[in-house]
Scaffold this active site. Structure first.
Site, PDB file in Angstrom:
ATOM      1  N   SER A 101     -14.422  -3.268   4.785  1.00  0.00           N
ATOM      2  CA  SER A 101     -15.726  -3.602   5.662  1.00  0.00           C
ATOM      3  C   SER A 101     -17.410  -4.041   5.023  1.00  0.00           C
ATOM      4  CB  SER A 101     -15.839  -2.133   5.244  1.00  0.00           C
ATOM      5  OG  SER A 101     -16.579  -1.215   5.010  1.00  0.00           O
ATOM      6  N   ASP A 102     -17.901  -3.872   5.788  1.00  0.00           N
ATOM      7  CA  ASP A 102     -19.319  -4.387   5.416  1.00  0.00           C
ATOM      8  C   ASP A 102     -20.147  -3.302   4.801  1.00  0.00           C
ATOM      9  OD1 ASP A 102     -21.573  -5.451   3.984  1.00  0.00           O
ATOM     10  OD2 ASP A 102     -21.930  -6.897   5.846  1.00  0.00           O
ATOM     11  N   TRP A 103     -21.109  -3.100   4.217  1.00  0.00           N
ATOM     12  CA  TRP A 103     -21.776  -1.379   4.420  1.00  0.00           C
ATOM     13  C   TRP A 103     -21.968  -0.930   4.815  1.00  0.00           C
ATOM     14  CZ3 TRP A 103     -24.261  -0.543  -0.787  1.00  0.00           C
ATOM     15  CH2 TRP A 103     -25.294   0.610  -1.485  1.00  0.00           C
ATOM     16  N   GLY A 104     -21.094  -0.008   4.954  1.00  0.00           N
ATOM     17  CA  GLY A 104     -21.749   1.285   5.944  1.00  0.00           C
ATOM     18  C   GLY A 104     -21.025   1.075   7.167  1.00  0.00           C
ATOM     19  N   SER A 105     -20.118  -0.377   7.946  1.00  0.00           N
ATOM     20  CA  SER A 105     -19.902  -1.087   9.045  1.00  0.00           C
ATOM     21  C   SER A 105     -19.165   0.134   9.473  1.00  0.00           C
ATOM     22  CB  SER A 105     -19.973  -2.338   9.236  1.00  0.00           C
ATOM     23  OG  SER A 105     -18.386  -2.859   8.130  1.00  0.00           O
TER      24      SER A 105
END
Ligand code: NOJ
Length: 754
Positions: free
Chosen positions: A292-296
């Site tokens: 995932s992207d950061w915190g996505s």
């Protein structure tokens, strides 16, 4: 180390057993899969979920610091085997520390994969990716990625979150600096070069990194260029423009994908089954893993898609996100979701399998510390080899935009040169935005680069600051819109000079993530500085330092020399000086259209014709009242200190392909390189096609008067397109073929493709 030996014995044992069954099984797994399966056999559900959990290190961050996690908890999870990867842990000593906890203190001792944003270098910075793309030099781009991998791997890292293969047509979006520009064909080729450069031929080689194609998908189509914004995209654009570079990266063997922050057509990409399961893992048969992207994952809550963390974890896992970067959603919620039957254990095993496979390929099970060699770290990082490569790439990335009356190259002696602009002495901005491991103020400035040419009289004045106060990550920048107190010093040196070199543009942190702009002009008082200096001396060479196309329309009308020098990395000033003085003949071509004004954005060369292309009627055609449809500089454009002539364009049909050839001659006085570009237009199609599409290019070098005939073969791959069902189709009929040194070339012919 004892643990890893035991683990390897276990794997070998189970591997042996599996091999026997494999002989009787119809399904033949390869060695790697058998090893992975052997390991999966002895893992608990929680340990498999642990592989899907990625934590940020404790030293740096590249996003908001999570409020619900602390270092102590992360250590606890590491010991319990509940962490599969860490990012932003760098340096042999630090990597060894976290790896040791994972390997020696967790039950199974599974090594971590260590990720980092090695975007255009590690400590030694190459030009920003958009700049490198302007070289159109695939070998050089591959080499640059190779060097970055070598340097980062020497610092303990084994996975980079690059290349970003997002296509974007919107210069307001700050992350255009991280991609290859607006074109899917060029973007695909460059993406592949980067993947090959990072990963090499053998991932277990300790000088390579696993690469990551990001951000899947449509992140570059953020509405109004505002980062993280909604993407609402039609199927034809999705299939023909956005997805091709991802598909090419996959075909080149990229080991990982990253999904993205944005929603696409109403579904956050991180929870998008259609993208991740149907297309990537389904149609394309992708076997790597998706981070995932950061915190996505958690961001699906504010998106209005998930009701809470648990729901977010469920949606993300079911839709194919294999690893959770810093949302703490998988580690906290997946086990109960499996017990409740909301996520199947097979999906968890599948994700863990994908992640473990990459770890095996990296050779981490053989030696989890293989990237932790202090001697290598000392000799490789910041070495001459790195800087030589960065300089070479920087020179190749420069684009000459204007050169009236041959103001360039500068004479090497007897000249009074006034160098003006805060960016001329800036040793930080050339490092760009993605320079987490670079030393502050370590780039060669233009001032330093020009000082190496000693036979001219060089004077320097800042003229005006670009920003006031702190310009460092991650502070919000405060533009200098008021302070003109240093204009006078600039005017004074300009008055006395034979030539004025003005270095203007954006500071390093003005482009990149979350650095969108609504205005694309020279920031702050720089435009006024330029016009003020112009009043006293018109003999100006404008050197642009920037991470995106700018609307320098006034400069184009008035300033005789314009050099696009982007953010060129550690060797920036040397590269720029060598180009200004003609020791290097520039050959870069724009990978992105430069608008005349921001109202034209999104502007791109491969637009559709519309039903009213004009200019046929007085008013009722597709245009602006107050601006032309033309860009300031088109895609593919760039000058040289020499000139090239194109003639004898020939096309022919041959066994389902079109052959195109043209003769190019160097008609100038010096040796030079040219990027020969071929474009097509499929005139009538079942889904309308753009007015031009790049389908081939070749970088050639010619000495004065030398000619070369270049031949391109356009196959079905280049002549076809995706229909709105996502099927690739080829339709015979009339095609225009264009060839030249820019997308606005008029040299064309038509062929009936059979
Ligand atoms: C957020 C960015 O969007 C992504 O590209 C990057 O790799 C991660 N942060 C990790 O730093």
């Amino acid at each position: 180390m004892r643990k890893i030996l035991i683990l390897n014995l276990v794997i070998v044992f189970f591997f042996g057993c599996n091999q026997q069954t494999a002989t009787t099984s119809t399904k033949k797994l390869n060695d790697l899969d058998q090893k992975v399966d052997s390991l999966l056999n002895i893992m608990t559900l929680e340990e498999k979920i642990g592989q899907m959990n990625q934590y940020n290190g404790f030293w740096d961050v590249t996003g908001p610091v999570p409020s619900n996690g602390d270092a102590a908890k992360k250590y606890e999870h590491l010991k319990k085997g509940l962490v599969g990867s860490m990012l932003n842990v760098r340096g042999v000593e630090n990597v060894r520390k976290v790896q040791k906890i994972a390997v020696e203190e967790s039950r199974l001792g599974i090594p971590l994969i260590i990720g980092f944003d090695v975007i255009h270098g590690y400590e030694t910075q190459s030009p920003i990716p958009l700049a490198e793309s302007a070289s159109w030099d695939l070998k050089a781009i591959k080499k640059s990625a190779q060097m970055a991998a070598k340097e980062a791997a020497a610092a303990g890292i084994n996975w980079t979150f690059a290349p970003m293969v997002d296509i974007s047509r919107d210069a307001r979006w700050g992350r255009v600096m991280e991609g290859a520009g607006e074109d899917p064909f060029l973007g695909s080729k460059i993406g592949v070069a980067r993947v090959e450069g990072f990963q090499g031929k053998d991932l277990s080689n300790p000088y390579t990194l696993a690469a990551c194609a990001k951000h899947f998908a449509a992140y570059g189509f953020a509405e109004s260029g505002k980062d993280y914004n909604t993407a609402d995209v039609g199927l034809s654009t999705l299939y023909n423009t956005i997805l091709p570079p991802f598909k090419s990266a996959h075909e080149a063997g990229v080991k990982t994908f990253m999904n993205s922050f944005n929603e696409l057509n109403g579904i956050p990409a991180t929870g998008d089954k259609f993208l991740q399961r149907d297309i990537l893992k389904g149609k394309w048969h992708y076997e790597g893993f998706v981070v995932s992207d950061w915190g996505s994952i958690m961001e699906m809550i504010p998106h209005g898609y998930a009701k809470d963390k648990k729901h977010a974890a469920e949606l993300a896992a079911n839709s194919g996100s294999d690893m959770d970067m810093e949302s703490y959603a998988y580690v906290n919620e997946l086990a109960s979701l499996v017990k409740e039957g909301k996520v199947s254990e097979e999906l968890i095993t599948d994700s863990a399998r994908r992640i473990l496979r990459v770890k095996f390929e990296l050779g981490l099970f053989e030696d989890p510390y293989k990237y932790c060699n202090s001697d290598r770290e000392k000799t490789v990082i910041g070495s001459k080899e790195m800087h030589d490569a960065a300089l070479d790439m920087a020179k190749k990335s420069i684009v000459l935009l204007k050169n009236s009356n041959n103001i360039l190259p500068l004479k090497k002696s007897g000249q009074k040169i006034a160098l003006i602009g805060a960016l001329a002495s800036d040793k930080n901005s050339p490092l760009g935005n993605w320079r987490l491991a670079a030393k502050d103020n370590s780039a060669i400035s233009v001032l330093e680069g020009m000082q190496a040419y000693k036979d001219n009289e060089l004077s320097y004045a800042e003229g005006a600051a670009v920003y006031l106060g702190e310009t460092n990550f991650p502070s919000e920048l405060v533009l200098n819109t008021t302070d003109k107190s240093k204009f006078n010093e600039a005017i004074a040196i300009a008055k006395k000079a034979d030539v004025v070199v003005m270095v203007l543009g954006e500071v390093g942190y003005q482009s990149g993530e979350a650095r969108s702009r609504a205005d694309l002009g020279l920031p702050g008082v720089q435009q006024e500085l330029l016009e003020t200096v112009y009043k006293v001396n018109k003999n100006i060479v404008l050197v642009l330092n920037n991470g995106r196309p700018l609307t320098i329309t006034w400069a184009d009308e008035n300033i005789p020399g314009i050099v696009e020098a982007w953010q060129l990395g550690s060797q920036s000033g040397n590269a720029i000086a060598q180009v200004l003085y003609g020791d290097y003949n520039p050959s870069g071509k724009l990978p992105m259209t430069f608008p005349r004004s921001v109202g034209q954005v999104p502007i791109y060369y491969n637009y559709k014709n519309t039903g009213r292309p004009g200019p046929k009627r007085e008013v009722f055609w597709s245009h602006y009242q107050d601006e032309t449809n033309k860009p300031l500089y088109p895609f593919g454009y760039g000058l040289s200190y020499t000139s090239f002539d194109y003639k004898d364009l020939k096309v022919s049909n041959s066994s389902g392909n079109i052959n195109v050839s043209v003769e190019i001659t160097n008609t100038g006085q010096v040796k030079g390189k040219e990027v020969v570009q071929v474009y097509i237009r499929d005139i009538i199609a079942s889904v309308t096609r753009p007015v031009k599409e790049l389908k081939g290019f070749e970088l050639i070098e010619l000495t004065p008067s030398e000619s070369k005939t270049i031949t391109f073969q356009l196959t079905k791959k280049e002549l076809g397109f995706y229909n709105n069902q996502g099927d690739f189709i080829v339709e015979p009929g009339e095609f225009q073929i264009f060839i030249g040194g820019s997308s606005d070339t008029n040299l064309k012919t038509t062929i009936d493709y059979k």
